[in-house]
Each structure stands twice: as structure tokens, then as C-alpha cells.
Design an enzyme around this catalytic site. Structure first.
Site, PDB file in Angstrom:
ATOM      1  N   HIS A   1       0.814  -1.203   0.000  1.00  0.00           N
ATOM      2  CA  HIS A   1       0.000   0.000   0.000  1.00  0.00           C
ATOM      3  C   HIS A   1       0.857   1.267   0.000  1.00  0.00           C
ATOM      4  CE1 HIS A   1      -4.090   1.587   0.719  1.00  0.00           C
ATOM      5  NE2 HIS A   1      -3.437   2.617   1.204  1.00  0.00           N
TER       6      HIS A   1
ATOM      7  N   HIS B   1     -10.664   1.973  -1.249  1.00  0.00           N
ATOM      8  CA  HIS B   1     -10.879   1.515   0.122  1.00  0.00           C
ATOM      9  C   HIS B   1     -11.608   0.177   0.041  1.00  0.00           C
ATOM     10  CE1 HIS B   1     -10.633   3.633   4.244  1.00  0.00           C
ATOM     11  NE2 HIS B   1      -9.459   3.405   3.744  1.00  0.00           N
TER      12      HIS B   1
END
Lengths: 767, 230
Positions: A62, A108
């Protein structure tokens, strides 16, 4: 310093966090053995648990993009209108009149599957912070959503929760959610996609960046308090899902749009003074990534006293404080001496304001807790030595071209149109969109499918005789094309986005992308990543729409099954006089013309089309090819025609082909049309494969325009050597006639179009 | 005309309302921060939409207990005019300036869409008096708690006193969802006893130019301003 035994008395967990780590700790945090050894070697010691936690967050996919970085570097990122490309909180482009558009898209996905409301709400909150951190006031929100099969029991729950979450945050903070896409496919059953995009507006010379400046300058923490929510969220977002993923609920962050609103107003108010030197939002990996990135970008260091961080809970450890992903927090470097003025602004907005440390020139991140050194790490290895993998890949592309005659059916044109509009992928998303406040701020011109792109007026650019400038925004991706041919699929996403911007009357300017894929350790998935990046690069270069920001989301798999490759393109364009923007709805007595389609176009491209899925119950064959020259031509000509105010409406031909597009243009005013057919199709049966391929084929680089000025338009098209086909003139009959072959009631199809999603969601009353 | 727009930390339609009023009067309304006890004499106070304090509690409940409400009540007792839109309407109800309650929309979903309003026959008031009874206005709504509820005796009283100002109406006989929130008798806005306070769910400030898809909001607000300045 006191002996460690003293720490044990004060805070046992902090004592544990400061103990030396073992390999097992590293593995548990998602690092590999090699990565752990590399860390020990680079920092010349065995890291304690807090230090290891910081490394694992910075080395997570990430934050480090370790699997994709090699390929991301190949994306085109420059153009004369680019002010800031990838690498900051958001991308920035010049839109003239000393104004800049600031935008980014972010995923998300994992949190939204685990807890759909909070997951999607914090997705919106996070992307808004990315934009206002740069000094821009957010003016529009978009989203790209992918859910599992509509008949899968969990889908309804996820759709309902995600839509409520997106609305819950955006509506409350008062930024209009103006559009996006929502699609369904069984590959997302166990791993939905929630990509949120925000667009903001700033003065070109008032952009704020994140690089720390000036040793000795104060480091200020503002916003909400730090709690134990979302600890190690970035690592969770970088792991595959298993059946036990719902146990990860505590790692999902909780959003508070009201505090988000306070933070937005307080930050923008402070940025109006000269106090802020640099600023970064605490997003993924919270205080870790913000402090590390700010210090390292400025080639400086940072000392922080974690006892000064406002916390929500007692006895939080350095590990928890550094890895928490509590929302609505920012880190800033202020001009020395301006602290009091800054604090008074945050007091006014009832937000925490804490001076937690200072910038240093040591090149190290040094953290203290209870007077003990909880972390002492060189910054360089945290950022520079994050692994960059060259993972093996194989780009698989289906080359077999399906012919219309390969698809045999008894279904008539009407049957197929009905099936298309009963498909939630095509049907109107009004049920979803009405739950978003699309008109707050009073500048929304077209939202939610009224135009091919969403249009926002730029406040304050009004002039005599004009409402002023506008921004056009769209998100696009056709995952089934990417699956069949990653390079073409990547190109198509960019081209469709550009076509949508142009069909709204605006000039396509730049891209933010959200690359959603499965597990990069699999050769074919890595091939999808590499292939689509190649496709995106090629098309973005050709169309001069560079990539200025973006996000990568990998490991979107459940129990080893990967999602369809979904590289979402968010594109922004600009229009000088917003009243010239184009809607999709034709008006009575307009002539509809298909641009990019020649008189000789007699058979449509059926491979990978919605039509093929209806007939064959699957997608195969090569997706429609992309011809960049044709794409550019159709974009340029529509802008030219619109500049001369010759157009009433425009709609690009995409999913479901020409006839689907025509229906959508006729819906609003219940219009009819006697549609022209090429000579060879005039005497066909309604189930003739060639005729059906003409109606439903998904050939690219086509836009249907509606005009009242047919002669002028035809002349210009001929002068510019544009292929076009005149479809006919709209009338008030509400019937779409295909010569003597069939008559379609636009009212009937429109009703289906509007009922599909409410029916799916169990809302019978709608429509 | 001297006007003011009340601003709470979570207000988010304040700017839109200021733009609308400036467009009509040529003068920028003053901004009234929610902590203010003293506000100057004004011809019109508007409480705009938003989520005052996040509205995690009942909408407007916290706002109704903030200092500015005292000033607004004083303004009203002096015969002053107040318009509450959306969250502003919710606040007026929570502050007991207007009666009844605004509960969750019938479908339990936030709803943002255009509605058609009908001007009702009601007592003299500075908001609608220049418009015709039965006149239709197309003005959008955007709310989660706009379902106006009044018990029967209150409803009877409101009718007798001519305080129901605006109702949602059908555009054609077949329209099913013309009422966006399920409110009692399709009520969209009500007046105070003296007619000087109007609470309404629809957002007139979002229909003030042709690019909004209509200008009925401008017509409504312009009429308001004209009635007030006489």
C-alpha cells in the site's frame, strides 16, 4: 535515561513495544524473511517492535508499491499543464485564470468489504483530505464501485452499506457527489471495489506540499485524537482475503464527517495565512507515513515526543500511536512563531492542536515515549530501500475475433434490448445516486449520467455573458476488455474516459488512476498489471492526458480467486463557458448522427460485448480494437462542433452498443426515431446476427451527437474527413422504428431501465 | 435589505444561500457565527442547511441549544422574519420555534432530487404572499430527516391557523413518489403563528439559475425579499 525496568512499571505494553523483535514478529506483520534481514542489515541493528511496525507499514504494498513501482514509473506524467504529478497527496493541473484543479482517486476496497458503511465513508474522508491538504477546496466527489453478482445474498447488503457510507460522509461534509460508475460481476463476490475520487480547486500559486523544511521548525499535530482504530490498516489492505477476514473488523477505521468538515475549514483558514510551511494528511499508516514522508522528502529528520500526541485512549503504546489509522488528522510544519495564531484557528473549530516535536537535520526519525527512546531509525532505508520487485509476468491476450455469424439466436432486437436494460450494469443508477447530495455548493451543472461526464461550474469565474469555467469529471473502466486483452483494455479505459469528457463539451486534460488487481505473485495477474499500464501509457501519451496521481490496490482475491482486472481511469477536463456543456438527452426534431461510424459499417464488433454475454452467457473473443488516431479525431471534431454551438446533446457509444446509446438519448423526453439502416440490413429479420451486431456491437471511437443544424454539421464533418452515419430525426412518437423490422416503445424500455436497480434492492415502490 | 445567514460549524449550504441572496439584493448578507449572542437588527435571518454538529444526535438538537438561538428568539419576538431551510427547519423545530417533528424519511434513505411544491392558502406571511395560491414551484430536496410529522390535534390547529405553507404535489396523476419523505399530508413547509417564520425542507438556493435546471428557487426568494422590503 531511566532503566528499562522503570518503563515496565509505567506502561507494560510500551515496554514490550521497545523490546527487540524476532523474525516471527516480522512474518506476522506481513514482511518476508528476506525483507526482515534487509531491514536489520540496513539499520545495523535488530529493530524493536515499534521500529519493525514502522518498517512493515512503509514496506507494505500500500505504501511502497513494491510490486508495481517498476511499471508505474513508465506512465506518462508530464505536460505543460501539469503543476504536480504523482508523488504528492494529489495531482495538480493548470486550468487557466490562475486556477488549478487538484484531484486524486483512492481505493478503500478491503475495509469496505469488512464494514461497508465505515469502509466507504472513510474512503471518501481520506480522499477529501488528500485534496485539501494541497490547499484546495474540494468541489466534487466521484466514485467507481464494483460489487459481486446481483443475486449473491451479500451483494444487497454491501451495496446498501457502501452507498450509505459514501452519502453519509459526502452529504454531511457538504461536497457534492456528482457521479461515477457502479458495476456487478461475480468475480467481486468476495472482494468488492470502492474507489473514491475527489476534485478540488486552488489558486495556482497557493499550492501546499508535504516536504518538511527548516531544522528546528515545529511539527504540529491537528485534528481528531488518535485511537486504537485501524491499527496496521495498510498491511491489511495489502493482504489477500480469507474466510476469516471479517475477524479483521478492528482494523477498519471509523469516519467522522463532522470532524472532517471542521478540519477542512480550519486547514483552509490557516492556509490563508502564511503559517503553513508544509502539510501532509495522516492516511494509510497514519503518523508513520506522514512523518517519514515529510522528513524524507525534505531530506531532513524528525524528533517527536509521542506523549504529546492527543490520544483517545489511555496507555497507548508508541507502536499503536504510530500505526493507528484514526481519521481526520493532519501533520504540519509551521513557520516558527506562528504557533499561537494557528492554534487560535483550531480552537475556533474545536480541534486538537499539539506541538509534538521538531524538524531536525539528522536524517533520522527519533521517537520518545515516557522519556524512553521508542524508535531511532535512519529515514533513508525506510523510503529508499523499500523493495522493488520485478515479478514475473505473462500478458495473455485473446486474439480470436468473433464474427456476428458465430452468435446464433432466436432473440429479437426487442428481447435483447429488454435484457440489456434489465442488466444492473447498464440500467439507471438513479436509486443509488439519489442517496448522494449532488447539488450542495450550488455549482453542479450535470450529475449522475445527465451528461457523459459530470460538470461542475467553477465558483467565481462568472463573466459578463457567461457562467464561467467548468470542470468535467468521469471515471471509466471496462474490466471484461482488460481481462481479455490487458493492453487493449488499458487503452480503452483511457479512450472512453476522454470520449466522455469530450462528449460533455470539455477538453480532456489529465488522469488519476486506481489500479485494482489480484495477487501480483501470480504471473497472469502481474501480466494484467503490466499490460494495462502499457495500454494506459500509450493512450494517455497519444491523447496528451498525463497521469498526475493514483493508487494501486493489489491482492484483491478471496480464497485464491482474483477479481477482474480493474484499472479505473478518473479523468478531468475543462470547458471555458460552462453553459456550452452537453447533456446526453436529445430534444425533439434533433438529427442524431453517429460520429466515427462510416456508411460502410455493416457489422459490429461482438467479441467481449454485453450482446455476446446475452447470447453466449460468457465473454470471449478479442475485445474491440482501439485505434488511437480515430479516438483523437472523434474527440477533436466533437469539440469543434460544440465550439460553434451546433450541438444539443452527445453520448458516447460504449456498453450495449449503438441501439442502447440511442435509447438512452431518447429517454428523458420520451422521443421516437425512425432509424436509418445501411442498405444491406434493410430487409433483415429481427434476429439476424448481422443486424444485431450493427445494433449492439461495441466498436470504439464512436459518439452519437444530436443537432438542429444538420447541414452545417454535415459540411464540417465532410471537410474534416470524419466518418459519420445519419441515424435519423427525433419525433414525439416515443417509438424507435427499425424500418419494417421492429418497433420499440421507448416508454417500456425506460421503465425497465428505471426499475432494475430498485427491484434488485427490494424497493418495489420506486419508478 | 439587511439580512444575515447563521453559520454553525457543520453548516454546508451557507455559501449557497449567501450567493442566492446577494444575487437578488446585490448586498452580501452578514455571517452570524453560532456562538454569537448579539446580532444587529436584521430584516431577515436565514438558517441554512447542513449538518450543524454532525447531527449524530437528532438533527438540529445540539444547534437548538447554542447561543445564537437566544438571539434568534429575540429577533422573532421583535417581529423579525426567519427562514429555515432543511437543517435550518430541523433546528427551528428542535428549538421549539416551530411545532411538530421531522423524522427519518419513510424509506430510511437520504434523498436528493427535484420536487414540485404547491403554494398553499395560508395566513399573511412575507414568504409567499406575492405568489398565487396553487402556484407550483420546482425546487430540489436533499435530506435524510425531512418527514414532517404532526399529531392530529396539531395538524388541525395548523390548518385552522393557515400555517401549512408548502406541500409536495404530483406532476401527473400517475406519479407515485412525488412526496420525497412520506411527510404528513405532503407537508413541505410550515409557518409560525404570526407568519414571520417559515421552515421548509426544499432548498430554494439550489434553483437560482438556468444551469440548475430551473429558477423557481430564485422566484421564491425574490418574492420573499420584495415582500420584506415592501
Amino acid at each position: 535515561m531511566e532503566p528499562q525496568s522503570e518503563l515496565l512499571k509505567i506502561n507494560k505494553n510500551e515496554y514490550l513495544a521497545q523490546q527487540k523483535s524476532k523474525l516471527e514478529d516480522a512474518l506476522e506483520m506481513g514482511l518476508t524473511k528476506d525483507e526482515y534481514n534487509l531491514i536489520c542489515e540496513k539499520i545495523n541493528k535488530i529493530p524493536n517492535i515499534t521500529e519493525l511496525g514502522i518498517f512493515s507499514a512503509m514496506f507494505s504494498e500500500h505504501c511502497s508499491y513494491k510490486s508495481s513501482k517498476k511499471w508505474l514509473k513508465t506512465l506518462p506524467t508530464e505536460a505543460s499543464h501539469v503543476i504536480q504529478g504523482p508523488g504528492e497527496n494529489a495531482g495538480v493541473i493548470d486550468i487557466g485564470e490562475n486556477l488549478a484543479a487538484v484531484f486524486k482517486i483512492e481505493s478503500h476496497n478491503h475495509p469496505s468489504f469488512i464494514e461497508p458503511y465505515q469502509g466507504s465513508a472513510t474512503g471518501v474522508g481520506g480522499i477529501l483530505r488528500d485534496v485539501f491538504t494541497m490547499g484546495a477546496r474540494p468541489i466534487a466527489l466521484m466514485n467507481a464501485l464494483r460489487f459481486g453478482s446481483p443475486d449473491q445474498p451479500l451483494t444487497k447488503h454491501l451495496v446498501s452499506g457502501v452507498v450509505k457510507g459514501i452519502g453519509g460522509y459526502g452529504n454531511c461534509i457538504g461536497i457534492p457527489t456528482v457521479g461515477g460508475e457502479t458495476n456487478f460481476d461475480k468475480s467481486y463476490d468476495g472482494n468488492i471495489l470502492v474507489n473514491a475520487m475527489a476534485v478540488g480547486l486552488a489558486e495556482k500559486d497557493r499550492i501546499f506540499y508535504s516536504a518538511a523544511t527548516g531544522a528546528g521548525n515545529p511539527v504540529i499535530y491537528v485534528g481528531a485524537k488518535t485511537g486504537r482504530d485501524g491499527i496496521h490498516g495498510a498491511t491489511m489492505a495489502s493482504a489477500e482475503f480469507t474466510e476469516n477476514s471479517s475477524e479483521k473488523r478492528p482494523t477498519v477505521q471509523v469516519g467522522d464527517p463532522f470532524t472532517g468538515k471542521l478540519l477542512l475549514e480550519a486547514c483552509l483558514e490557516l492556509m490563508n495565512t502564511d503559517a503553513v510551511l508544509s502539510i501532509q494528511d495522516m492516511g494509510a499508516a497514519g503518523l508513520t507515513s506522514s512523518s517519514v514522508e515529510m522528513a524524507s522528502k525534505g531530506s531532513l529528520g524528525m524528533n517527536l515526543n509521542l506523549d504529546l500526541v492527543p490520544t483517545r485512549e489511555d496507555k497507548m503504546t508508541s507502536y499503536e500511536i504510530m500505526l493507528s489509522e484514526s481519521q481526520e488528522r493532519m501533520l504540519m510544519i509551521l513557520k516558527p512563531g506562528s504557533e499561537e495564531k494557528a492554534k487560535s484557528i483550531f480552537d475556533k473549530w474545536d480541534l486538537d492542536f499539539a506541538n509534538i516535536g521538531e524538524v531536525t537535520n539528522t536524517g533520522r526519525l527519533i521517537l520518545t515515549k515516557h522519556g524512553f527512546e521508542a524508535c531511532n531509525l535512519p529515514l533513508e532505508p525506510l523510503v529508499e530501500d523499500a523493495p522493488e520487485y520485478n515479478k514475473p509476468f505473462e500478458i495473455k491476450a485473446i486474439k480470436k475475433v468473433l464474427k456476428p455469424s458465430d452468435l446464433k439466436t432466436n432473440l429479437t432486437i426487442i428481447d435483447i434490448l429488454k435484457i440489456i436494460f434489465k442488466n444492473p450494469n447498464i440500467a439507471s443508477k438513479k436509486w443509488i445516486w439519489e442517496q448522494y447530495d449532488s447539488s450542495v455548493m450550488g455549482d453542479t451543472i450535470f450529475a449522475n449520467g445527465d451528461s457523459d461526464a459530470s460538470l461542475i461550474k467553477i465558483h467565481g469565474t462568472e463573466k459578463k455573458g457567461s457562467f464561467g469555467k467548468g470542470l468535467a469529471i468521469t471515471t471509466d473502466c471496462t474490466p471484461r476488455y482488460v481481462k481479455s486483452d490487458p493492453i487493449i483494455g488499458g487503452m480503452q479505459a483511457v479512450c472512453e474516459a476522454a470520449r466522455n469528457i469530450a462528449a460533455s463539451g470539455a477538453i480532456p486534460l489529465a488522469i488519476t488512476n486506481n489500479l485494482n488487481f489480484g495477487n501480483p505473485d501470480k504471473k497472469n495477474v502481474m501480466g494484467e498489471i503490466v499490460g494495462s499500464i502499457k495500454g494506459i501509457s500509450e493512450a494517455a501519451s497519444y491523447l496528451s492526458t498525463p497521469i498526475v496521481s493514483g493508487n494501486v490496490s493489489l491482492y484483491n482475491e478471496t480464497n485464491g480467486k482474483s477479481i477482474l482486472p480493474t484499472p479505473v481511469i478518473g479523468m478531468v477536463g475543462a470547458i471555458d463557458e460552462v453553459e456550452n456543456s452537453l447533456k446526453i438527452s436529445a430534444e425533439p426534431d434533433n438529427v442524431l448522427i453517429a460520429l466515427g461510424q462510416s456508411e460502410n459499417f455493416k457489422a459490429g464488433w461482438v467479441g467481449c460485448s454485453i450482446y455476446q454475454e446475452i447470447i453466449n452467457k460468457k465473454y470471449d473473443g478479442a475485445p474491440p480494437p482501439i485505434n488511437l488516431e480515430n479516438e483523437k479525431k472523434v474527440i477533436e471534431i466533437i469539440l469543434k462542433l460544440n465550439e460553434q454551438k451546433l450541438l444539443t446533446a452527445a453520448h458516447d457509444i460504449s456498453d450495449g452498443g449503438l441501439l442502447t446509446t440511442v435509447c438512452e438519448m431518447l429517454f428523458k423526453y420520451n422521443l421516437g426515431l425512425d432509424i436509418n439502416l445501411p442498405g444491406n440490413l434493410i430487409n433483415c429479420d429481427s434476429n439476424d446476427p448481422l443486424l444485431q451486431s450493427w445494433c449492439f456491437g461495441e466498436d470504439q471511437a464512436r459518439i452519437i451527437i444530436a443537432t438542429k443544424h444538420i447541414k452545417k454539421v454535415q459540411l464540417i464533418l465532410k471537410e474534416n474527413n470524419i466518418d459519420f452515419f445519419v441515424l435519423g430525426q427525433t419525433n414525439s412518437s416515443s417509438n424507435l422504428n427499425l424500418k419494417d423490422i421492429t418497433t420499440i416503445s421507448i416508454n417500456d424500455i425506460k421503465k425497465l431501465n428505471e426499475k432494475t436497480i430498485p427491484l434488485m434492492m427490494g424497493d418495489q415502490q420506486q419508478g | 435589505m439587511r439580512s444575515g445567514v447563521v453559520i454553525f460549524p457543520g453548516s454546508n449550504c451557507d455559501r449557497d444561500m449567501i450567493v442566492a441572496i446577494r444575487k437578488i439584493t446585490g448586498k452580501t448578507p452578514i455571517k452570524i457565527w453560532y456562538k454569537e449572542y448579539d446580532i444587529p437588527n436584521l430584516d431577515l435571518i436565514v438558517i441554512p442547511g447542513g449538518f450543524t454538529f454532525g447531527d449524530y444526535l437528532r438533527c438540529g438538537a445540539l444547534a437548538a441549544r447554542s447561543p445564537v438561538i437566544t438571539s434568534i428568539k429575540n429577533h422573532i419576538s421583535r417581529g423579525g422574519t426567519v427562514l429555515g431551510v432543511c437543517n435550518g427547519f430541523q433546528i427551528l423545530i428542535e428549538a421549539k420555534i416551530l411545532p411538530g417533528s421531522l423524522i427519518r424519511n419513510k424509506k430510511l434513505l437520504f434523498t436528493c432530487r427535484e420536487t414540485t411544491l404547491e403554494v398553499q392558502s395560508c395566513i399573511e406571511n412575507p414568504f409567499l404572499s406575492g405568489l398565487k395560491i396553487g402556484e407550483c414551484l420546482k425546487i430540489p430536496v436533499a435530506h435524510n430527516e425531512g418527514n414532517y410529522f404532526a399529531p392530529e390535534d396539531l395538524l388541525k390547529q395548523l390548518k385552522e391557523e393557515g400555517r401549512i405553507a408548502l406541500k409536495y404535489i404530483k406532476q401527473n396523476v400517475n406519479e407515485k413518489n412525488y412526496n420525497p419523505n412520506g411527510s404528513t399530508e405532503d407537508i413541505a413547509g410550515i409557518l409560525s403563528k404570526n407568519g414571520k417564520v417559515l421552515g421548509m425542507m426544499p432548498h430554494p438556493e439550489r434553483a437560482i439559475n438556468c444551469l440548475h435546471g430551473g429558477t423557481d428557487g430564485l422566484k421564491f426568494l425574490t418574492n420573499c425579499v420584495e415582500q420584506i422590503i415592501g
